[in-house]
Design a protein around this motif. Sequence first.
Motif, PDB file in Angstrom:
ATOM      1  N   VAL A 342      13.640  19.026 -28.934  1.00  0.00           N
ATOM      2  CA  VAL A 342      12.820  18.149 -28.797  1.00  0.00           C
ATOM      3  C   VAL A 342      13.525  16.797 -28.059  1.00  0.00           C
ATOM      4  CG1 VAL A 342      11.548  16.073 -29.853  1.00  0.00           C
ATOM      5  CG2 VAL A 342      11.471  18.617 -30.970  1.00  0.00           C
ATOM      6  N   VAL A 343      14.668  16.524 -28.427  1.00  0.00           N
ATOM      7  CA  VAL A 343      15.476  15.437 -27.777  1.00  0.00           C
ATOM      8  C   VAL A 343      15.853  15.747 -26.228  1.00  0.00           C
ATOM      9  CG1 VAL A 343      17.388  14.022 -27.757  1.00  0.00           C
ATOM     10  CG2 VAL A 343      16.251  14.467 -29.951  1.00  0.00           C
ATOM     11  N   SER A 344      16.541  16.937 -26.198  1.00  0.00           N
ATOM     12  CA  SER A 344      17.093  17.516 -24.594  1.00  0.00           C
ATOM     13  C   SER A 344      15.904  17.606 -23.955  1.00  0.00           C
ATOM     14  CB  SER A 344      17.798  18.627 -24.751  1.00  0.00           C
ATOM     15  OG  SER A 344      17.424  19.382 -25.571  1.00  0.00           O
ATOM     16  N   ALA A 345      14.684  18.190 -24.386  1.00  0.00           N
ATOM     17  CA  ALA A 345      13.532  18.562 -23.526  1.00  0.00           C
ATOM     18  C   ALA A 345      12.754  17.163 -23.069  1.00  0.00           C
ATOM     19  CB  ALA A 345      12.492  19.176 -24.403  1.00  0.00           C
ATOM     20  N   LYS A 346      12.945  16.121 -23.855  1.00  0.00           N
ATOM     21  CA  LYS A 346      12.273  14.881 -23.259  1.00  0.00           C
ATOM     22  C   LYS A 346      13.420  14.215 -22.200  1.00  0.00           C
ATOM     23  CE  LYS A 346       9.996  13.596 -27.507  1.00  0.00           C
ATOM     24  NZ  LYS A 346      10.047  12.820 -28.552  1.00  0.00           N
ATOM     25  N   ARG A 347      14.645  14.390 -22.413  1.00  0.00           N
ATOM     26  CA  ARG A 347      15.685  13.993 -21.677  1.00  0.00           C
ATOM     27  C   ARG A 347      15.582  14.776 -20.141  1.00  0.00           C
ATOM     28  NH1 ARG A 347      20.881  14.282 -25.442  1.00  0.00           N
ATOM     29  NH2 ARG A 347      20.632  12.092 -26.528  1.00  0.00           N
ATOM     30  N   ILE A 348      15.058  16.061 -19.983  1.00  0.00           N
ATOM     31  CA  ILE A 348      14.957  16.760 -19.020  1.00  0.00           C
ATOM     32  C   ILE A 348      13.799  16.102 -18.119  1.00  0.00           C
ATOM     33  CG2 ILE A 348      14.396  19.085 -17.861  1.00  0.00           C
ATOM     34  CD1 ILE A 348      15.804  20.235 -20.388  1.00  0.00           C
ATOM     35  N   ILE A 349      12.867  15.743 -19.023  1.00  0.00           N
ATOM     36  CA  ILE A 349      11.464  15.185 -18.279  1.00  0.00           C
ATOM     37  C   ILE A 349      11.576  14.118 -17.600  1.00  0.00           C
ATOM     38  CG2 ILE A 349       9.114  14.453 -18.560  1.00  0.00           C
ATOM     39  CD1 ILE A 349       9.336  17.366 -18.763  1.00  0.00           C
ATOM     40  N   ARG A 350      12.498  13.130 -18.146  1.00  0.00           N
ATOM     41  CA  ARG A 350      12.863  11.772 -17.610  1.00  0.00           C
ATOM     42  C   ARG A 350      13.812  11.956 -16.590  1.00  0.00           C
ATOM     43  NH1 ARG A 350      13.258  10.099 -23.261  1.00  0.00           N
ATOM     44  NH2 ARG A 350      15.545  10.456 -22.934  1.00  0.00           N
ATOM     45  N   ALA A 351      15.028  12.794 -16.674  1.00  0.00           N
ATOM     46  CA  ALA A 351      15.863  12.911 -15.566  1.00  0.00           C
ATOM     47  C   ALA A 351      15.511  13.661 -14.255  1.00  0.00           C
ATOM     48  CB  ALA A 351      16.966  13.675 -16.006  1.00  0.00           C
ATOM     49  N   ARG A 352      14.450  14.621 -14.514  1.00  0.00           N
ATOM     50  CA  ARG A 352      14.239  15.236 -13.456  1.00  0.00           C
ATOM     51  C   ARG A 352      13.425  14.502 -12.360  1.00  0.00           C
ATOM     52  NH1 ARG A 352      10.450  19.929 -16.014  1.00  0.00           N
ATOM     53  NH2 ARG A 352       8.347  18.972 -16.110  1.00  0.00           N
ATOM     54  N   ARG A 353      12.993  13.231 -12.975  1.00  0.00           N
ATOM     55  CA  ARG A 353      12.057  12.439 -11.849  1.00  0.00           C
ATOM     56  C   ARG A 353      12.803  11.980 -10.852  1.00  0.00           C
ATOM     57  NH1 ARG A 353       9.290   9.442 -17.245  1.00  0.00           N
ATOM     58  NH2 ARG A 353       7.710  11.246 -17.657  1.00  0.00           N
ATOM     59  N   GLN A 354      14.306  11.669 -11.373  1.00  0.00           N
ATOM     60  CA  GLN A 354      15.265  11.125 -10.478  1.00  0.00           C
ATOM     61  C   GLN A 354      15.955  12.071  -9.398  1.00  0.00           C
ATOM     62  OE1 GLN A 354      15.065   7.727 -10.576  1.00  0.00           O
ATOM     63  NE2 GLN A 354      13.888   7.893 -12.437  1.00  0.00           N
ATOM     64  N   ALA A 355      16.050  13.188 -10.043  1.00  0.00           N
ATOM     65  CA  ALA A 355      16.930  14.180  -9.163  1.00  0.00           C
ATOM     66  C   ALA A 355      16.842  15.545  -9.675  1.00  0.00           C
ATOM     67  CB  ALA A 355      18.462  13.967  -9.014  1.00  0.00           C
ATOM     68  N   LYS A 356      17.056  16.555  -8.943  1.00  0.00           N
ATOM     69  CA  LYS A 356      16.837  17.975  -9.416  1.00  0.00           C
ATOM     70  C   LYS A 356      18.109  18.035 -10.268  1.00  0.00           C
ATOM     71  CE  LYS A 356      14.127  19.983  -5.627  1.00  0.00           C
ATOM     72  NZ  LYS A 356      13.854  21.251  -4.913  1.00  0.00           N
ATOM     73  N   LEU A 357      17.779  19.089 -11.304  1.00  0.00           N
ATOM     74  CA  LEU A 357      18.840  19.269 -12.180  1.00  0.00           C
ATOM     75  C   LEU A 357      19.424  20.625 -12.035  1.00  0.00           C
ATOM     76  CD1 LEU A 357      16.803  18.195 -15.375  1.00  0.00           C
ATOM     77  CD2 LEU A 357      18.622  16.941 -14.153  1.00  0.00           C
ATOM     78  N   ASP A 358      20.892  20.660 -12.355  1.00  0.00           N
ATOM     79  CA  ASP A 358      21.544  22.211 -12.220  1.00  0.00           C
ATOM     80  C   ASP A 358      22.101  21.969 -13.657  1.00  0.00           C
ATOM     81  OD1 ASP A 358      23.614  20.442 -12.603  1.00  0.00           O
ATOM     82  OD2 ASP A 358      24.447  20.488 -10.612  1.00  0.00           O
ATOM     83  N   HIS A 359      22.602  23.390 -13.911  1.00  0.00           N
ATOM     84  CA  HIS A 359      23.254  23.863 -15.039  1.00  0.00           C
ATOM     85  C   HIS A 359      24.196  22.789 -15.635  1.00  0.00           C
ATOM     86  CE1 HIS A 359      21.645  27.658 -13.613  1.00  0.00           C
ATOM     87  NE2 HIS A 359      21.221  27.848 -15.006  1.00  0.00           N
ATOM     88  N   GLU A 360      24.943  22.251 -15.138  1.00  0.00           N
ATOM     89  CA  GLU A 360      26.132  21.230 -15.303  1.00  0.00           C
ATOM     90  C   GLU A 360      25.220  19.824 -15.977  1.00  0.00           C
ATOM     91  OE1 GLU A 360      29.546  20.011 -16.721  1.00  0.00           O
ATOM     92  OE2 GLU A 360      29.254  22.004 -15.941  1.00  0.00           O
ATOM     93  N   GLY A 361      24.211  19.704 -15.117  1.00  0.00           N
ATOM     94  CA  GLY A 361      23.294  18.564 -15.680  1.00  0.00           C
ATOM     95  C   GLY A 361      22.694  18.651 -16.972  1.00  0.00           C
ATOM     96  N   LEU A 362      22.154  19.945 -17.185  1.00  0.00           N
ATOM     97  CA  LEU A 362      21.553  20.170 -18.601  1.00  0.00           C
ATOM     98  C   LEU A 362      22.557  19.998 -19.352  1.00  0.00           C
ATOM     99  CD1 LEU A 362      19.597  23.225 -17.302  1.00  0.00           C
ATOM    100  CD2 LEU A 362      18.762  20.923 -17.708  1.00  0.00           C
ATOM    101  N   LYS A 363      23.564  20.545 -19.349  1.00  0.00           N
ATOM    102  CA  LYS A 363      24.882  20.505 -20.399  1.00  0.00           C
ATOM    103  C   LYS A 363      25.039  19.019 -20.748  1.00  0.00           C
ATOM    104  CE  LYS A 363      29.210  22.262 -21.934  1.00  0.00           C
ATOM    105  NZ  LYS A 363      30.448  22.974 -21.466  1.00  0.00           N
ATOM    106  N   LYS A 364      25.063  18.092 -19.870  1.00  0.00           N
ATOM    107  CA  LYS A 364      25.302  16.806 -19.994  1.00  0.00           C
ATOM    108  C   LYS A 364      23.929  16.120 -20.803  1.00  0.00           C
ATOM    109  CE  LYS A 364      28.407  16.048 -16.374  1.00  0.00           C
ATOM    110  NZ  LYS A 364      28.365  15.087 -14.765  1.00  0.00           N
TER     111      LYS A 364
END
Length: 434
Positions: A342-364
């Motif tokens: 739940v926490v990481s899914a919400k972070r993904i939604i917020r972060a991808r508004r600023q930039a495209k995510l890669d695997h290293e970014g997902l880990k962070k």
Amino acid sequence: MDTMEKLRILSDAAKYDAACTSSGVNRAGVKGQLGSAAACGICHSFASDGRCISLLKVLMTNICAYDCTYCLNRRSNDTPRATFRPQELADLTISFYRRNYIEGLFLSSAVFGSPDITCERMLETLHILRNEYHFNGYIHVKAIPGADETLLQQLGLLADRMSVNIELPSNDSLKRLAPQKSKENILLPMSRIRDGIKENAHDLIRYKSAPRFVPGGQSTQMIIGATPENDRCILQLSEGLYHKYSLKRVFYSAYIPVVQDRNLPALDTAPPLLREHRLYQADWLLRFYGFTADELLSEKTPDLDPMLDPKCSWAVRHPEEFPVEVNRAPYEKLLRVPGIGVVSAKRIIRARRQAKLDHEGLKKLGVVLKRASYFITCNGKMQCRLRTDEPAVLAGILRDRGLPQGGIQPEIPEQLSLFNPTKEDAVKCLTGQL
């Protein structure tokens, strides 16, 4: 019998009641009153600031009028008996609180004489604590099925949380092992507590000074492993209880063989701790991830996989749902990916508004890549080079966990989501990131 001897007997008798949950109640300290309540956790749970919060967990009495086959306190069992007087138990609670031993009370009881008599004694204890000692701390009380509605109402105005034990997963098992109890008698107080909470919510909107009725909500507990019901039956029951009675939590208690009886597992049977843990994981998926019991299990696969957590097991069985593109998938779709909580899914939604995510970014962002990598793409690319069919994915997941790929590991009592977990795995499990 002195107070400490009673405490030894009745606290030991209460150990099979599950109470390790967040209280759901925030109540600040009040001048002239003792204690406060915090929503973060109780009974040897850890709060967000690292504190260990504890309760006095005890029975009012273990002298029982019922003769439930699975229970140590049943009428026919030869065991030491004791009973607290309401004043005695209230004094003990306050004494422990002032010594900083506890922050609240978890009060249950065997049925002494009748449900009404038992409930009256518990009510008197809470009355002394709240109105004579002005105790403002957390109190969880077990409602007694069969007690008068007025008594339950009065208990609810003094307690923070109430619970009614469903006991066993089916009415047939209840009739066989606890013939003096019935499904109707157990569900009736649940419905009354539910209705009382709803009515109180309306009263609080109209009158801000209205007394609060069970502000922490209600919960229940069922024994698993004592009877033959499968996991699908148990999860369907839990799902129904959540929807119909607005429960905060269903607790699963692995049956510990303490009684020799032809209707129960043999005394040398190991408690099904891994099964209990898998049910808690599946329960988490029901409450926070949008899964249903029939999605997780079916008639063909009625029991949870001992090798994989329920979310990963579902994903392996449904390759048509994957891979999921993390830069475009909706929140509900992300929640279905193993390793994204739940926490990481919400972070993904917020972060991808600023930039495209890669695997290293997902880990962070907190994604557990060693699970998620089999089920996701980043900008159309997969990190994992394995084939995505079920045998290949399953082999890869088992290899990452240090498990043999050719068979099932013998059942080990695990309290985390992985075998041989790393520190990262432990943190993700404790925070519910499945």
